[in-house]
Design a protein around this motif. Sequence first.
Motif, PDB file in Angstrom:
ATOM      1  N   ALA A   1       0.831  -1.205   0.000  1.00 32.66           N
ATOM      2  CA  ALA A   1       0.000   0.000   0.000  1.00 32.66           C
ATOM      3  C   ALA A   1       0.865   1.255   0.000  1.00 32.66           C
ATOM      4  N   VAL A   2       1.944   1.241   0.762  1.00 34.45           N
ATOM      5  CA  VAL A   2       2.853   2.397   0.800  1.00 34.45           C
ATOM      6  C   VAL A   2       3.457   2.635  -0.576  1.00 34.45           C
ATOM      7  N   ALA A   3       3.839   1.557  -1.267  1.00 30.88           N
ATOM      8  CA  ALA A   3       4.416   1.700  -2.604  1.00 30.88           C
ATOM      9  C   ALA A   3       3.408   2.316  -3.573  1.00 30.88           C
ATOM     10  N   PHE A   4       2.158   1.900  -3.480  1.00 26.03           N
ATOM     11  CA  PHE A   4       1.127   2.493  -4.334  1.00 26.03           C
ATOM     12  C   PHE A   4       0.901   3.964  -3.976  1.00 26.03           C
ATOM     13  N   MET A   5       0.910   4.281  -2.683  1.00 27.50           N
ATOM     14  CA  MET A   5       0.702   5.667  -2.267  1.00 27.50           C
ATOM     15  C   MET A   5       1.828   6.568  -2.763  1.00 27.50           C
ATOM     16  N   GLU A   6       3.062   6.061  -2.751  1.00 25.65           N
ATOM     17  CA  GLU A   6       4.190   6.841  -3.237  1.00 25.65           C
ATOM     18  C   GLU A   6       4.096   7.104  -4.738  1.00 25.65           C
ATOM     19  N   ALA A   7       3.365   6.244  -5.453  1.00 30.48           N
ATOM     20  CA  ALA A   7       3.220   6.400  -6.894  1.00 30.48           C
ATOM     21  C   ALA A   7       1.979   7.209  -7.270  1.00 30.48           C
ATOM     22  N   LEU A   8       1.266   7.719  -6.277  1.00 33.40           N
ATOM     23  CA  LEU A   8       0.034   8.460  -6.547  1.00 33.40           C
ATOM     24  C   LEU A   8       0.368   9.842  -7.109  1.00 33.40           C
ATOM     25  N   GLU A   9      -0.221  10.188  -8.233  1.00 36.02           N
ATOM     26  CA  GLU A   9       0.010  11.479  -8.873  1.00 36.02           C
ATOM     27  C   GLU A   9      -0.991  12.512  -8.356  1.00 36.02           C
TER      28      GLU A   9
END
Length: 435
Positions: A101-109
């Motif tokens: 989830a953290v990895a996806f959040m870091e990729a959020l534009e």
Amino acid sequence: MELKPTLSLSQKRLLAITPELRQAIGLLQMGASDLRRFIAEQCDKNPFLRAHVPVGSRYRARPAGDRTDPIDKLAYRPSLIDHVTAQIGTCDLTPAERPIAVAFMEALEPSGWLGVEVEEVMARTGASGAACEAVLGKLQELEPTGLFARNLSECLRLQLAERDALDPAMEMILGALSELVESGPARFAARLGLSGAEISERLARIRTLDPKPGAAFGSGRAEAIVPDILVERRAGKWVVSLNAGALPGIEVDTRLHRTLRETEAADTDIARFREAFGTARWIVKAIERRQETLLRIGTELVCHQAAFLDHGPAGLRPLLQKDIARLLKLSESTVSRVANATYIQTPAAVFPLKRFFCTGLPTDGGGALSPAQIQQRIVEIVRCENPDRPLSDGIIAERLNGEGIPIARRTVAKYRVSARIPGHSLRRKTAAPYL
């Protein structure tokens, strides 16, 4: 036929919308941030109103030399990531899923879309594709709907699914959006085998959606979500209270009123002071009534939806705004205004009050099940199926009907897709339990 003017008398009961009533209705439609601004404006205009940080507030008074108004300190504006983080507790993530989830959040534009492919998150975290897809599905349930979409089509699809407006024709349109601009509506409709009316109706629905749900937060900071209602677990029971720090305290300055009464002044000044004093008293009482109404509605909601607080979305019971209005002897419009404007903080996350309401599917037993409860039952059925012979949507629908839950195959398919469960043919190819 001859027409003649006549006079007649009649009695009618009409509700007069006075300025005071209109303003009272407006207070119910304000969230905590808007109401703070309203209080600050009224204190600037009315000498009889005084605002102060209430005792027990989690906000500290300003230190000496700090010229910042303590009320302004309440208006913290988080970023999109802050907003997502505040809701992450609702996703029911396992310890193994949190790094994903953290990895996806870091990729959020800033637009709210994902800036990377799922494969990149897999490589970064070492997780499997199924695990990453499962976490992404949970993140896509956060508000506003459309966050964590991988492209425009998926962003619109998520919002349409929430509105139960995702039919086969809409799926076809979403799958070929890029061709619409090039070919035009008429040729586009002909290529898809749809009528012009079908295309126009669905395009009009698409125009009501938000293609970039994260853009509302701006490039850096956005309006904070300040909960009006707090829910805590004490001695095994859910306790509801108002957030003492959500609003500044407001009171009428009676000492100034006494001083002005004893002062010799012109009649016009006295009349103006009396009007301002009356307005100040009315504003204080109107805010007190608003807070009482919020607490009553919040308490009743928590009483009905305790299972939601205990077990998450699967525990959400069918509940309509008119049900709460009837129980509390309030207008349904009053409940609607409060639900649309205020937030409630639970141990898991901050929710809009309207999250506690949901429609239900009637059962043969006379009760009703919420969409989350039906979806959970479908997940349980798929989890127990034979991996070599996966159940089709039609068979699942028949099983649910046998349990007293009247549901169509198409509705089962919608809930299955929402739960990120592949179709039975794809589950058969994997030949392994999906859940």
